[in-house]
Design a protein around this motif. Sequence first.
Motif, PDB file in Angstrom:
ATOM      1  N   LEU A 131      76.968   9.362  49.294  1.00 41.51           N
ATOM      2  CA  LEU A 131      76.091   8.612  48.377  1.00 41.51           C
ATOM      3  C   LEU A 131      75.143   9.515  47.606  1.00 41.51           C
ATOM      4  CD1 LEU A 131      75.268   5.475  50.564  1.00 41.51           C
ATOM      5  CD2 LEU A 131      77.044   5.768  48.841  1.00 41.51           C
ATOM      6  N   GLY A 132      75.201  10.831  47.849  1.00 41.52           N
ATOM      7  CA  GLY A 132      74.434  11.728  46.990  1.00 41.52           C
ATOM      8  C   GLY A 132      73.437  12.628  47.669  1.00 41.52           C
ATOM      9  N   THR A 133      73.669  13.018  48.922  1.00 41.43           N
ATOM     10  CA  THR A 133      72.745  13.913  49.625  1.00 41.43           C
ATOM     11  C   THR A 133      72.772  15.299  48.991  1.00 41.43           C
ATOM     12  OG1 THR A 133      73.172  12.703  51.668  1.00 41.43           O
ATOM     13  CG2 THR A 133      72.126  14.869  51.880  1.00 41.43           C
ATOM     14  N   PRO A 134      71.617  15.859  48.635  1.00 43.67           N
ATOM     15  CA  PRO A 134      71.591  17.192  48.030  1.00 43.67           C
ATOM     16  C   PRO A 134      72.212  18.261  48.930  1.00 43.67           C
ATOM     17  CG  PRO A 134      69.471  16.094  47.755  1.00 43.67           C
ATOM     18  CD  PRO A 134      70.272  15.242  48.694  1.00 43.67           C
ATOM     19  N   GLU A 135      72.734  19.289  48.317  1.00 48.50           N
ATOM     20  CA  GLU A 135      73.314  20.474  48.965  1.00 48.50           C
ATOM     21  C   GLU A 135      74.644  20.202  49.651  1.00 48.50           C
ATOM     22  OE1 GLU A 135      70.451  22.081  51.659  1.00 48.50           O
ATOM     23  OE2 GLU A 135      68.969  22.501  50.103  1.00 48.50           O
ATOM     24  N   PRO A 171      73.319  10.915  60.071  1.00 48.45           N
ATOM     25  CA  PRO A 171      73.158  12.073  60.957  1.00 48.45           C
ATOM     26  C   PRO A 171      73.405  11.679  62.402  1.00 48.45           C
ATOM     27  CG  PRO A 171      71.027  11.344  60.064  1.00 48.45           C
ATOM     28  CD  PRO A 171      72.087  10.616  59.318  1.00 48.45           C
ATOM     29  N   THR A 172      74.258  12.447  63.076  1.00 51.36           N
ATOM     30  CA  THR A 172      74.706  12.100  64.422  1.00 51.36           C
ATOM     31  C   THR A 172      74.559  13.308  65.341  1.00 51.36           C
ATOM     32  OG1 THR A 172      76.300  10.556  63.455  1.00 51.36           O
ATOM     33  CG2 THR A 172      76.642  11.147  65.747  1.00 51.36           C
ATOM     34  N   GLU A 173      74.218  13.067  66.575  1.00 56.44           N
ATOM     35  CA  GLU A 173      73.933  14.124  67.543  1.00 56.44           C
ATOM     36  C   GLU A 173      75.218  14.838  67.958  1.00 56.44           C
ATOM     37  OE1 GLU A 173      71.645  16.569  69.003  1.00 56.44           O
ATOM     38  OE2 GLU A 173      70.493  14.729  68.674  1.00 56.44           O
ATOM     39  N   THR A 174      75.670  15.768  67.118  1.00 62.31           N
ATOM     40  CA  THR A 174      76.856  16.571  67.397  1.00 62.31           C
ATOM     41  C   THR A 174      76.517  18.045  67.215  1.00 62.31           C
ATOM     42  OG1 THR A 174      77.606  16.534  65.095  1.00 62.31           O
ATOM     43  CG2 THR A 174      78.366  14.728  66.529  1.00 62.31           C
ATOM     44  N   GLU A 175      77.396  18.910  67.695  1.00 59.53           N
ATOM     45  CA  GLU A 175      77.170  20.346  67.542  1.00 59.53           C
ATOM     46  C   GLU A 175      77.117  20.736  66.074  1.00 59.53           C
ATOM     47  OE1 GLU A 175      79.675  22.918  69.829  1.00 59.53           O
ATOM     48  OE2 GLU A 175      79.661  21.561  71.553  1.00 59.53           O
ATOM     49  N   MET A 176      77.991  20.151  65.252  1.00 58.71           N
ATOM     50  CA  MET A 176      78.011  20.484  63.835  1.00 58.71           C
ATOM     51  C   MET A 176      76.682  20.117  63.168  1.00 58.71           C
ATOM     52  SD  MET A 176      80.891  19.540  60.949  1.00 58.71           S
ATOM     53  CE  MET A 176      80.456  17.824  60.682  1.00 58.71           C
ATOM     54  N   TYR A 177      76.125  18.946  63.548  1.00 56.73           N
ATOM     55  CA  TYR A 177      74.841  18.533  62.979  1.00 56.73           C
ATOM     56  C   TYR A 177      73.729  19.476  63.435  1.00 56.73           C
ATOM     57  CZ  TYR A 177      70.495  15.932  62.437  1.00 56.73           C
ATOM     58  OH  TYR A 177      69.208  15.577  62.131  1.00 56.73           O
ATOM     59  N   ILE A 183      66.437  20.472  66.431  1.00 54.16           N
ATOM     60  CA  ILE A 183      65.432  19.469  66.782  1.00 54.16           C
ATOM     61  C   ILE A 183      64.057  19.940  66.316  1.00 54.16           C
ATOM     62  CG2 ILE A 183      64.243  18.333  68.710  1.00 54.16           C
ATOM     63  CD1 ILE A 183      66.902  18.418  70.226  1.00 54.16           C
ATOM     64  N   GLY A 184      63.356  19.071  65.601  1.00 55.65           N
ATOM     65  CA  GLY A 184      62.014  19.392  65.136  1.00 55.65           C
ATOM     66  C   GLY A 184      61.953  20.224  63.872  1.00 55.65           C
ATOM     67  N   SER A 185      63.114  20.545  63.295  1.00 53.91           N
ATOM     68  CA  SER A 185      63.130  21.395  62.099  1.00 53.91           C
ATOM     69  C   SER A 185      62.694  20.619  60.860  1.00 53.91           C
ATOM     70  CB  SER A 185      64.536  21.955  61.874  1.00 53.91           C
ATOM     71  OG  SER A 185      65.444  20.898  61.573  1.00 53.91           O
ATOM     72  N   GLU A 186      62.315  21.359  59.838  1.00 53.02           N
ATOM     73  CA  GLU A 186      61.935  20.737  58.562  1.00 53.02           C
ATOM     74  C   GLU A 186      63.128  20.011  57.948  1.00 53.02           C
ATOM     75  OE1 GLU A 186      60.385  21.965  54.066  1.00 53.02           O
ATOM     76  OE2 GLU A 186      60.353  23.464  55.677  1.00 53.02           O
ATOM     77  N   ARG A 187      64.325  20.591  58.087  1.00 57.26           N
ATOM     78  CA  ARG A 187      65.528  19.947  57.546  1.00 57.26           C
ATOM     79  C   ARG A 187      65.744  18.586  58.203  1.00 57.26           C
ATOM     80  NH1 ARG A 187      70.404  21.122  55.014  1.00 57.26           N
ATOM     81  NH2 ARG A 187      69.851  23.324  54.757  1.00 57.26           N
ATOM     82  N   GLU A 188      65.595  18.539  59.527  1.00 56.25           N
ATOM     83  CA  GLU A 188      65.784  17.258  60.199  1.00 56.25           C
ATOM     84  C   GLU A 188      64.705  16.258  59.780  1.00 56.25           C
ATOM     85  OE1 GLU A 188      67.319  15.738  64.286  1.00 56.25           O
ATOM     86  OE2 GLU A 188      65.346  16.644  64.624  1.00 56.25           O
ATOM     87  N   ALA A 189      63.485  16.711  59.633  1.00 53.34           N
ATOM     88  CA  ALA A 189      62.404  15.810  59.216  1.00 53.34           C
ATOM     89  C   ALA A 189      62.705  15.193  57.852  1.00 53.34           C
ATOM     90  CB  ALA A 189      61.078  16.559  59.183  1.00 53.34           C
ATOM     91  N   ARG A 190      63.248  16.004  56.939  1.00 51.54           N
ATOM     92  CA  ARG A 190      63.605  15.490  55.605  1.00 51.54           C
ATOM     93  C   ARG A 190      64.724  14.452  55.714  1.00 51.54           C
ATOM     94  NH1 ARG A 190      63.668  20.970  53.991  1.00 51.54           N
ATOM     95  NH2 ARG A 190      65.924  20.836  53.693  1.00 51.54           N
ATOM     96  N   LEU A 191      65.708  14.732  56.563  1.00 50.40           N
ATOM     97  CA  LEU A 191      66.818  13.794  56.739  1.00 50.40           C
ATOM     98  C   LEU A 191      66.332  12.466  57.315  1.00 50.40           C
ATOM     99  CD1 LEU A 191      69.633  16.085  58.169  1.00 50.40           C
ATOM    100  CD2 LEU A 191      69.725  14.817  56.031  1.00 50.40           C
ATOM    101  N   LEU A 192      65.551  12.542  58.386  1.00 48.24           N
ATOM    102  CA  LEU A 192      65.121  11.324  59.066  1.00 48.24           C
ATOM    103  C   LEU A 192      64.155  10.503  58.226  1.00 48.24           C
ATOM    104  CD1 LEU A 192      64.744  12.472  62.781  1.00 48.24           C
ATOM    105  CD2 LEU A 192      66.698  11.433  61.619  1.00 48.24           C
ATOM    106  N   ALA A 193      63.478  11.151  57.279  1.00 49.99           N
ATOM    107  CA  ALA A 193      62.583  10.405  56.386  1.00 49.99           C
ATOM    108  C   ALA A 193      63.366   9.415  55.531  1.00 49.99           C
ATOM    109  CB  ALA A 193      61.808  11.377  55.495  1.00 49.99           C
ATOM    110  N   ARG A 194      64.672   9.653  55.368  1.00 44.97           N
ATOM    111  CA  ARG A 194      65.511   8.755  54.568  1.00 44.97           C
ATOM    112  C   ARG A 194      66.306   7.770  55.430  1.00 44.97           C
ATOM    113  NH1 ARG A 194      66.527  13.793  51.902  1.00 44.97           N
ATOM    114  NH2 ARG A 194      68.640  13.890  52.751  1.00 44.97           N
ATOM    115  N   ILE A 195      66.068   7.788  56.743  1.00 51.20           N
ATOM    116  CA  ILE A 195      66.774   6.896  57.677  1.00 51.20           C
ATOM    117  C   ILE A 195      65.778   5.859  58.192  1.00 51.20           C
ATOM    118  CG2 ILE A 195      68.114   6.739  59.807  1.00 51.20           C
ATOM    119  CD1 ILE A 195      69.528   8.355  57.655  1.00 51.20           C
TER     120      ILE A 195
END
Length: 236
Positions: A131-135, A171-177, A183-195
């Motif tokens: 649906l258009g996630t950057p990067e 976003p799903t709790e897998t090794e690839m993710y 956990i606790g990273s800025e990237r994850e915070a940005r992702l979860l802000a849209r969930i």
Amino acid sequence: MSPRRILITGASRGIGRAVADRLAAAGSLPVGLARTTPADFPGEFYAVDLADRAATAEVLERIVAAKPIDAVVNNAGYARFARIGSIELDQLFDTYDLNVRTAVQVVQAALPGMLAAGWGRIVNVTSLTTLGTPERTPYAAAKAALEACTRIWANELASTGITVNAVAPGPTETEMYRERSPIGSEREARLLARIPLNRVGTPREIAHAICALLDEDAGYITGQIIRADGGGSIPA
């Protein structure tokens, strides 16, 4: 009736393994494909590098020669991320190959058995990123192609007793993710802000949606993209 024989790519871990465990518990026979054989897989397992087209063809020939496949879960994925302007074309090709070519190759191997039986299920695992996630150009564009395949195959096979659907996880709790979003990273915070549910999904939760589409009573659902994404696809 003998157990349904269900072929799962990327079955050694994550979502694919959760699907295999759920199917085995319900009395089906999972047939797993992945590079590494897990010690405790609850069904048949064939170790193969799906990036190797010839090796994949040889394994698929052995699988269908033993007994027909009743259903396919195209779960194997390969993710490479980059913004436009810095996308490596080799990685773009490799991402399309493993996500799209593999799915086509697996379905075409299993299809004769399903057609002969007049029954079948195909579930393609795609992604919220379409649906258009950057990067995400390489990965999301490949998964979007798989969503197009889902609709096309559903139309082409509608009269045969075979349904074709997709499940698009968030976003799903897998090794690839976790490789890219600790956990606790800025990237994850940005992702979860849209969930809206503000958390990562579990493989079991995604497997639930996939297995629902494999069910006997799912015969009136075809050509659909089921979004198991914590509400991430809800328009802002």
